[in-house]
Design a protein around this motif. Structure first.
Motif, short mmCIF file in Angstrom:
data_model
loop_
_atom_site.label_atom_id
_atom_site.label_comp_id
_atom_site.label_asym_id
_atom_site.label_seq_id
_atom_site.Cartn_x
_atom_site.Cartn_y
_atom_site.Cartn_z
N GLN A 183 -70.07 37.47 -41.62
CA GLN A 183 -69.71 36.11 -41.23
C GLN A 183 -68.27 35.99 -40.76
O GLN A 183 -67.79 34.89 -40.54
CB GLN A 183 -69.94 35.16 -42.41
N LEU A 233 -66.52 33.09 -38.30
CA LEU A 233 -67.33 31.89 -38.13
C LEU A 233 -66.70 30.65 -38.77
O LEU A 233 -67.01 29.54 -38.38
CB LEU A 233 -68.73 32.09 -38.74
N ASP A 234 -65.85 30.86 -39.74
CA ASP A 234 -65.28 29.75 -40.49
C ASP A 234 -64.13 29.12 -39.70
O ASP A 234 -63.13 29.76 -39.41
CB ASP A 234 -64.76 30.25 -41.84
N VAL A 235 -64.29 27.85 -39.34
CA VAL A 235 -63.24 27.16 -38.58
C VAL A 235 -62.54 26.10 -39.43
O VAL A 235 -61.72 25.36 -38.92
CB VAL A 235 -63.80 26.51 -37.28
N GLY A 236 -62.87 26.04 -40.70
CA GLY A 236 -62.20 25.09 -41.57
C GLY A 236 -63.08 24.67 -42.72
O GLY A 236 -64.26 25.03 -42.80
N GLY A 294 -65.61 22.90 -45.08
CA GLY A 294 -66.84 22.15 -44.82
C GLY A 294 -67.58 22.59 -43.56
O GLY A 294 -68.43 21.86 -43.06
N CYS A 295 -67.27 23.76 -43.05
CA CYS A 295 -67.93 24.24 -41.82
C CYS A 295 -69.41 24.49 -42.11
O CYS A 295 -69.77 25.40 -42.87
CB CYS A 295 -67.25 25.52 -41.33
N GLU A 296 -70.27 23.69 -41.52
CA GLU A 296 -71.71 23.81 -41.76
C GLU A 296 -72.30 25.07 -41.12
O GLU A 296 -73.28 25.61 -41.62
CB GLU A 296 -72.42 22.56 -41.24
N ILE A 297 -71.72 25.52 -40.04
CA ILE A 297 -72.22 26.74 -39.41
C ILE A 297 -72.00 27.92 -40.36
O ILE A 297 -72.91 28.72 -40.59
CB ILE A 297 -71.53 26.98 -38.05
N MET A 298 -70.81 28.02 -40.91
CA MET A 298 -70.50 29.09 -41.86
C MET A 298 -71.42 29.01 -43.07
O MET A 298 -71.96 30.03 -43.51
CB MET A 298 -69.04 28.99 -42.28
N THR A 305 -74.42 27.73 -43.30
CA THR A 305 -75.78 28.10 -42.90
C THR A 305 -75.92 29.61 -42.77
O THR A 305 -76.89 30.20 -43.26
CB THR A 305 -76.14 27.43 -41.56
#
Length: 128
Positions: free
Chosen positions: A91, A94-97, A99-103, A105
């Motif tokens: 991963q 993928l983390d942009v901050g 509460g990142c929902e993409i990360m 998921t």
């Protein structure tokens, strides 16, 4: 998700060594290399890592070779992958901050993948 060629080869070799006809003795590196059409040097590096993880045993000598260490029905795909890839996360980046929902998921998907791979035994593979 992409695993290395070494992991792919390690899974194939482990499944081969776990076949009933292979369990009775040792399989030489040259025989394994010929079976999977790879160099013995390349395969030796993979088998060394599997041996360090106590998944295979190396037996020296004229009748030596490799065989499964322990109970083959207890070795999972996850065991082999971790021995060859380590505990890596797929991963990164993928983390942009917060509460990142993409990360979140992707982390759940990765967790489910590892849980599934832990239930799949190398002895379940019949065609290699």
């Amino acid at each position: 998700m992409k695993f290395t060629q070494a992991t792919n080869m390690g899974l194939h070799v482990m499944a081969h060594l776990a076949q009933p006809e292979q369990l009775a003795g040792n399989t030489g590196i040259k025989q394994l290399a010929a079976r999977f059409n790879v160099s013995p040097t390349y395969l030796s590096k993979i088998l060394t890592r599997l041996a360090k993880a106590n998944l295979v045993t190396s037996v020296p000598g004229a009748k030596g070779g490799y065989h499964i260490a322990g109970q083959p029905e207890q070795i999972s795909f996850a065991d082999v992958i971790r021995a060859l890839e380590g505990e890596t996360s797929y991963q990164d980046g993928l983390d942009v901050g917060p509460g990142c929902e993409i990360m979140a998921t992707m982390q759940r998907a990765e967790q489910q993948m590892w849980q599934y791979l832990a239930t799949q035994r190398i002895t379940d593979v019949t065609r290699i």
